[in-house]
Structures are given as structure tokens and as C-alpha cells.
Design a protein around this motif. Structure first.
Motif, PDB file in Angstrom:
ATOM      1  N   SER A   6       0.993  -1.451   0.267  1.00 49.71           N
ATOM      2  CA  SER A   6       0.210   0.014  -0.236  1.00 49.71           C
ATOM      3  C   SER A   6       0.877   1.375   0.254  1.00 49.71           C
ATOM      4  O   SER A   6       1.714   1.107   0.079  1.00 49.71           O
ATOM      5  N   ARG A   7       0.654   2.812   0.434  1.00 53.80           N
ATOM      6  CA  ARG A   7       0.426   3.924   0.127  1.00 53.80           C
ATOM      7  C   ARG A   7       1.587   3.785   1.223  1.00 53.80           C
ATOM      8  O   ARG A   7       2.864   4.596   1.917  1.00 53.80           O
ATOM      9  N   GLY A   8       0.790   3.955   2.306  1.00 54.93           N
ATOM     10  CA  GLY A   8       1.677   3.535   3.776  1.00 54.93           C
ATOM     11  C   GLY A   8       2.110   2.928   3.965  1.00 54.93           C
ATOM     12  O   GLY A   8       3.117   2.847   4.317  1.00 54.93           O
ATOM     13  N   GLU A   9       2.536   1.831   3.705  1.00 55.89           N
ATOM     14  CA  GLU A   9       3.625   0.840   3.948  1.00 55.89           C
ATOM     15  C   GLU A   9       4.810   1.656   2.634  1.00 55.89           C
ATOM     16  O   GLU A   9       6.096   0.899   3.452  1.00 55.89           O
ATOM     17  N   ILE A  10       4.568   2.021   1.566  1.00 57.01           N
ATOM     18  CA  ILE A  10       6.044   2.317   0.856  1.00 57.01           C
ATOM     19  C   ILE A  10       5.977   3.628   1.280  1.00 57.01           C
ATOM     20  O   ILE A  10       7.859   3.935   1.549  1.00 57.01           O
ATOM     21  N   GLU A  11       5.357   4.084   2.174  1.00 59.83           N
ATOM     22  CA  GLU A  11       5.986   5.261   3.022  1.00 59.83           C
ATOM     23  C   GLU A  11       7.114   5.229   3.875  1.00 59.83           C
ATOM     24  O   GLU A  11       7.587   5.367   4.325  1.00 59.83           O
ATOM     25  N   THR A  12       6.497   3.188   5.037  1.00 58.89           N
ATOM     26  CA  THR A  12       7.170   3.446   6.201  1.00 58.89           C
ATOM     27  C   THR A  12       8.739   2.416   5.356  1.00 58.89           C
ATOM     28  O   THR A  12       9.316   2.860   6.181  1.00 58.89           O
ATOM     29  N   MET A  13       8.730   1.939   4.318  1.00 55.97           N
ATOM     30  CA  MET A  13       9.725   1.624   3.873  1.00 55.97           C
ATOM     31  C   MET A  13      10.693   3.319   3.379  1.00 55.97           C
ATOM     32  O   MET A  13      11.875   2.008   3.087  1.00 55.97           O
ATOM     33  N   VAL A  48      21.934   3.707  13.125  1.00 56.57           N
ATOM     34  CA  VAL A  48      20.593   3.096  13.269  1.00 56.57           C
ATOM     35  C   VAL A  48      20.662   2.362  14.342  1.00 56.57           C
ATOM     36  O   VAL A  48      19.055   2.693  14.306  1.00 56.57           O
ATOM     37  N   SER A  49      21.254   2.547  15.928  1.00 55.61           N
ATOM     38  CA  SER A  49      20.495   3.010  16.731  1.00 55.61           C
ATOM     39  C   SER A  49      20.441   4.628  16.857  1.00 55.61           C
ATOM     40  O   SER A  49      18.791   4.530  17.895  1.00 55.61           O
ATOM     41  N   GLU A  50      20.716   5.251  16.723  1.00 52.46           N
ATOM     42  CA  GLU A  50      20.499   6.678  17.276  1.00 52.46           C
ATOM     43  C   GLU A  50      19.033   6.661  16.371  1.00 52.46           C
ATOM     44  O   GLU A  50      18.457   7.772  16.443  1.00 52.46           O
ATOM     45  N   GLU A  51      18.572   6.441  15.381  1.00 55.16           N
ATOM     46  CA  GLU A  51      17.763   6.899  14.342  1.00 55.16           C
ATOM     47  C   GLU A  51      16.123   4.996  14.748  1.00 55.16           C
ATOM     48  O   GLU A  51      15.448   6.220  14.591  1.00 55.16           O
ATOM     49  N   GLY A  52      16.520   4.675  15.919  1.00 61.10           N
ATOM     50  CA  GLY A  52      15.422   4.192  16.654  1.00 61.10           C
ATOM     51  C   GLY A  52      14.754   2.927  15.296  1.00 61.10           C
ATOM     52  O   GLY A  52      14.139   2.119  16.045  1.00 61.10           O
ATOM     53  N   ALA A  53      15.219   2.531  14.965  1.00 61.02           N
ATOM     54  CA  ALA A  53      15.649   1.791  13.651  1.00 61.02           C
ATOM     55  C   ALA A  53      16.951   0.152  14.163  1.00 61.02           C
ATOM     56  O   ALA A  53      17.099   0.319  15.219  1.00 61.02           O
ATOM     57  N   ALA A  54      16.884  -0.747  13.525  1.00 65.43           N
ATOM     58  CA  ALA A  54      17.710  -1.768  13.369  1.00 65.43           C
ATOM     59  C   ALA A  54      17.867  -2.051  12.221  1.00 65.43           C
ATOM     60  O   ALA A  54      17.932  -2.200  10.820  1.00 65.43           O
ATOM     61  N   ALA A  55      19.186  -2.717  12.331  1.00 65.16           N
ATOM     62  CA  ALA A  55      20.484  -3.771  11.626  1.00 65.16           C
ATOM     63  C   ALA A  55      19.680  -4.717  11.246  1.00 65.16           C
ATOM     64  O   ALA A  55      19.538  -5.402  11.777  1.00 65.16           O
ATOM     65  N   ALA A  56      19.448  -4.945   9.838  1.00 69.91           N
ATOM     66  CA  ALA A  56      18.427  -6.310   9.014  1.00 69.91           C
ATOM     67  C   ALA A  56      19.418  -7.644   9.635  1.00 69.91           C
ATOM     68  O   ALA A  56      19.031  -8.839   9.303  1.00 69.91           O
ATOM     69  N   GLY A  96      21.328  -3.028   5.308  1.00 72.55           N
ATOM     70  CA  GLY A  96      19.639  -2.779   5.435  1.00 72.55           C
ATOM     71  C   GLY A  96      19.690  -2.518   6.751  1.00 72.55           C
ATOM     72  O   GLY A  96      20.062  -2.858   7.418  1.00 72.55           O
ATOM     73  N   VAL A  97      18.531  -2.397   6.989  1.00 69.60           N
ATOM     74  CA  VAL A  97      17.099  -1.128   8.007  1.00 69.60           C
ATOM     75  C   VAL A  97      16.143  -2.248   7.879  1.00 69.60           C
ATOM     76  O   VAL A  97      15.471  -2.357   6.914  1.00 69.60           O
ATOM     77  N   VAL A  98      15.534  -2.661   9.284  1.00 72.45           N
ATOM     78  CA  VAL A  98      13.756  -2.651   9.372  1.00 72.45           C
ATOM     79  C   VAL A  98      13.768  -1.414  10.516  1.00 72.45           C
ATOM     80  O   VAL A  98      14.441  -1.752  11.628  1.00 72.45           O
ATOM     81  N   LEU A  99      11.942  -0.792  10.226  1.00 73.76           N
ATOM     82  CA  LEU A  99      12.099   0.116  11.126  1.00 73.76           C
ATOM     83  C   LEU A  99      10.530  -0.326  11.057  1.00 73.76           C
ATOM     84  O   LEU A  99       9.952  -0.069   9.526  1.00 73.76           O
ATOM     85  N   ASP A 100       9.959  -0.366  11.718  1.00 74.31           N
ATOM     86  CA  ASP A 100       8.542  -0.508  12.012  1.00 74.31           C
ATOM     87  C   ASP A 100       8.068  -1.442  11.165  1.00 74.31           C
ATOM     88  O   ASP A 100       6.543  -1.921  10.397  1.00 74.31           O
ATOM     89  N   HIS A 168      16.132  -9.627  -5.168  1.00 73.18           N
ATOM     90  CA  HIS A 168      14.583  -9.619  -5.402  1.00 73.18           C
ATOM     91  C   HIS A 168      13.557  -8.905  -3.879  1.00 73.18           C
ATOM     92  O   HIS A 168      13.646  -8.044  -3.970  1.00 73.18           O
ATOM     93  N   GLY A 169      12.156  -9.568  -3.854  1.00 72.99           N
ATOM     94  CA  GLY A 169      11.281  -8.800  -4.024  1.00 72.99           C
ATOM     95  C   GLY A 169      11.951  -8.105  -2.306  1.00 72.99           C
ATOM     96  O   GLY A 169      12.372  -8.585  -1.675  1.00 72.99           O
ATOM     97  N   ILE A 170      10.933  -7.321  -1.464  1.00 72.83           N
ATOM     98  CA  ILE A 170      11.217  -6.702   0.087  1.00 72.83           C
ATOM     99  C   ILE A 170      10.136  -6.470   0.218  1.00 72.83           C
ATOM    100  O   ILE A 170       8.895  -5.361   0.001  1.00 72.83           O
ATOM    101  N   GLY A 171       9.790  -5.975   1.602  1.00 76.35           N
ATOM    102  CA  GLY A 171       8.779  -5.776   2.277  1.00 76.35           C
ATOM    103  C   GLY A 171       8.676  -5.693   3.298  1.00 76.35           C
ATOM    104  O   GLY A 171       9.256  -5.146   4.135  1.00 76.35           O
ATOM    105  N   SER A 172       7.864  -6.673   4.719  1.00 75.02           N
ATOM    106  CA  SER A 172       7.869  -7.218   5.787  1.00 75.02           C
ATOM    107  C   SER A 172       8.543  -8.109   5.367  1.00 75.02           C
ATOM    108  O   SER A 172       9.093  -8.387   6.730  1.00 75.02           O
ATOM    109  N   GLU A 173       9.403  -8.831   5.118  1.00 81.00           N
ATOM    110  CA  GLU A 173      10.456  -9.859   4.958  1.00 81.00           C
ATOM    111  C   GLU A 173      11.376  -9.392   3.709  1.00 81.00           C
ATOM    112  O   GLU A 173      11.463  -8.590   2.720  1.00 81.00           O
ATOM    113  N   MET A 174      12.909  -9.180   4.223  1.00 80.63           N
ATOM    114  CA  MET A 174      13.863  -8.616   3.667  1.00 80.63           C
ATOM    115  C   MET A 174      14.035  -9.603   2.225  1.00 80.63           C
ATOM    116  O   MET A 174      14.642  -8.884   1.488  1.00 80.63           O
TER     117      MET A 174
END
Ligand code: MG
Ligand code: MG
Length: 249
Positions: A6-13, A48-56, A96-100, A168-174
Motif C-alpha cells: 500500500s502507499r502507507g507501507e511504501i512510506e514506511t519503507m 541505526v541505533s540513533e535513528e531508532g531502527a535496527a540493522a537487518a 539493510g534496515v528494519v523499521l516498524d 529480490h522482492g522486499i517488504g515485511s520480509e527482507m
């Protein structure tokens, strides 16, 4: 089946992608002779820690670090460590980063100080082949139009694309469906649609395409010892055209 976001998912990505791009830019700014790949890994983790995300990649199938650092004839999946970069090296950093719950994935090959003209041409060609692939991320194109575009930029230069590792495709999985080879016939494969998101990642060898894994179980090197470069972006197919997510805005 290729998932569509969705547009919302793409914004998070896009936000995960922004952080990914920031890390690669800042690592590129400190790449220099005598810097160790472990130091690059530490800086990536700090940002990545400062950004509040995680290293994928950290812990992914047991991978021990936040970045993959692959120098010279190393293609992908190099483990950071005490190795000191030397003037004239090339160093591929994949991050790679994982956020939300959503992923960004990007890679660049950096020059360490002054590099040979041939090495610079390898980097330019690999970057150009990625851009050619990205340009096909438009609704109505076919999946292997991306693959063919990459291959068509690389091979006339006398370089080869790695066969064993692909985008590869990517989204809620790397790693999601589909696999995206960096070679193949134009006009074939699934039709691209709004909301599909791909990590396109040509790995280009100066010599032959063949690669092998080292005994550490991770590092992939060229069979013939030739240099290898790697550029990657996470890209959304949108009705407005290709939207590169792994950039700073
Ligand atoms: Mg990657
Ligand atoms: Mg990838």
C-alpha cells in the motif's frame, strides 16, 4: 505471487530506506586507507541505533555483524573485522534496515583512495547497470526487462554478472518473491504493477562470472580472483514511475 504494498507501507519503507542511505553515505565518508571494516560496522550500528531502527542483517541466519563488507575479489557477504583498507582497494558495503516491521536494503562499492582506471570503470558500469534496471520499474513492464537491462549494460564492457546471487522482492520480509536475476530475456516474466517493491542488486565481476564461498561459510569471492562490485537500491514500482526508496530526501 508478487506481493503489492500500500502507499502507507511504501512510506514506511521510504523511511527505512532513508536511514539505510544515510548509513551508506556516512560510511563512504570515512572509507580511507587504514580504516578497518570493523570500524565501519560500528559506525553503522551507532547510526541505526540513533535513528531508532535496527540493522537487518545482524543475526540474519546467524550473520555476526550489521554490515557486509566485501573487498576486492570478495563479491558479497564479507564479514567485517580487523582487516585494514589499503589505498587502491575497492570495498562493497551492503546494509539493510528494519523499521516498524519493514525493510530497506542497499549496497555500494567505494574506492579506497586512488583506484585503477579499470576498477573505476567496473564501479561506474555496475552503478549504470543498476540505474538501467531501476528505469524498468514501471507498471506494464515485465520482470526480466529489469534483468535484461542490467545484463545489457554490463556485458559489452567485457565484465560479467554473477549468476548465483540475485535481487529480490522486499517488504515485511527482507527477501520476498520474486527473485530478480541480473541476466535474462527482455519481455518475459510477471508483469510489473503499482506497489511491487524490489531490491535490485547487480554484482559484477571484472573477469569470469563464477564465484565460490570461503570456509567462513559467508564470504563469496570470484573464482578467478578478479575484482567484483555491487550496487543495490530498494525500488517501488509506482504509477508515477520508479521510486527509489533507499535515498536521503
Ligand atoms: Mg543488500
Ligand atoms: Mg538485497
Amino acid at each position: 505471487m508478487i506481493g503489492r504494498k500500500s502507499r502507507g507501507e511504501i512510506e514506511t519503507m521510504r523511511e527505512a530506506g532513508r536511514i539505510t542511505a544515510r548509513v551508506l553515505r556516512e560510511l563512504g565518508e570515512i572509507v580511507a586507507p587504514s580504516v578497518t571494516t570493523a570500524e565501519l560496522d560500528e559506525l553503522a550500528q551507532e547510526i541505526v541505533s540513533e535513528e531508532g531502527a535496527a540493522a537487518a542483517f545482524k543475526g540474519y541466519r546467524g550473520f555476526p555483524a550489521s554490515i557486509c563488507a566485501s573487498a576486492n575479489s570478495e563479491v558479497v557477504h564479507g564479514i567485517p573485522g580487523s582487516r585494514r583498507l589499503v589505498e587502491g582497494d575497492i570495498i562493497s558495503i551492503d546494509f539493510g534496515v528494519v523499521l516498524d516491521g519493514y525493510y530497506g536494503d542497499s549496497a555500494r562499492t567505494f574506492a579506497v583512495g586512488r583506484i585503477s582506471d579499470e576498477a573505476a570503470h567496473l564501479l561506474d558500469t555496475t552503478r549504470d547497470s543498476l540505474e538501467a534496471g531501476i528505469s524498468k520499474c514501471v507498471p506494464g513492464m515485465r520482470l526480466y526487462d529489469i534483468s535484461h537491462a542490467v545484463q545489457t549494460v554490463v556485458e559489452p564492457e567485457g565484465f560479467s554478472v554473477v549468476r548465483e546471487y540475485v535481487g529480490h522482492g522486499i517488504g515485511s520480509e527482507m527477501h520476498e518473491e520474486p527473485q530478480i536475476p541480473n541476466f535474462g530475456p527482455a519481455g518475459k516474466g510477471p508483469t510489473l504493477k503499482q506497489g511491487m517493491v524490489f531490491a535490485i542488486e547487480p554484482m559484477v565481476n571484472m573477469g569470469e562470472a563464477a564465484v565460490r564461498a570461503l570456509d567462513d561459510g559467508w564470504t563469496v569471492v570470484t573464482m578467478d580472483g578478479s575484482l567484483s562490485a555491487h550496487f543495490e537500491h530498494t525500488v517501488a514500482v509506482t504509477d508515477e514511475g520508479p521510486l527509489v526508496l533507499t535515498v536521503e530526501r
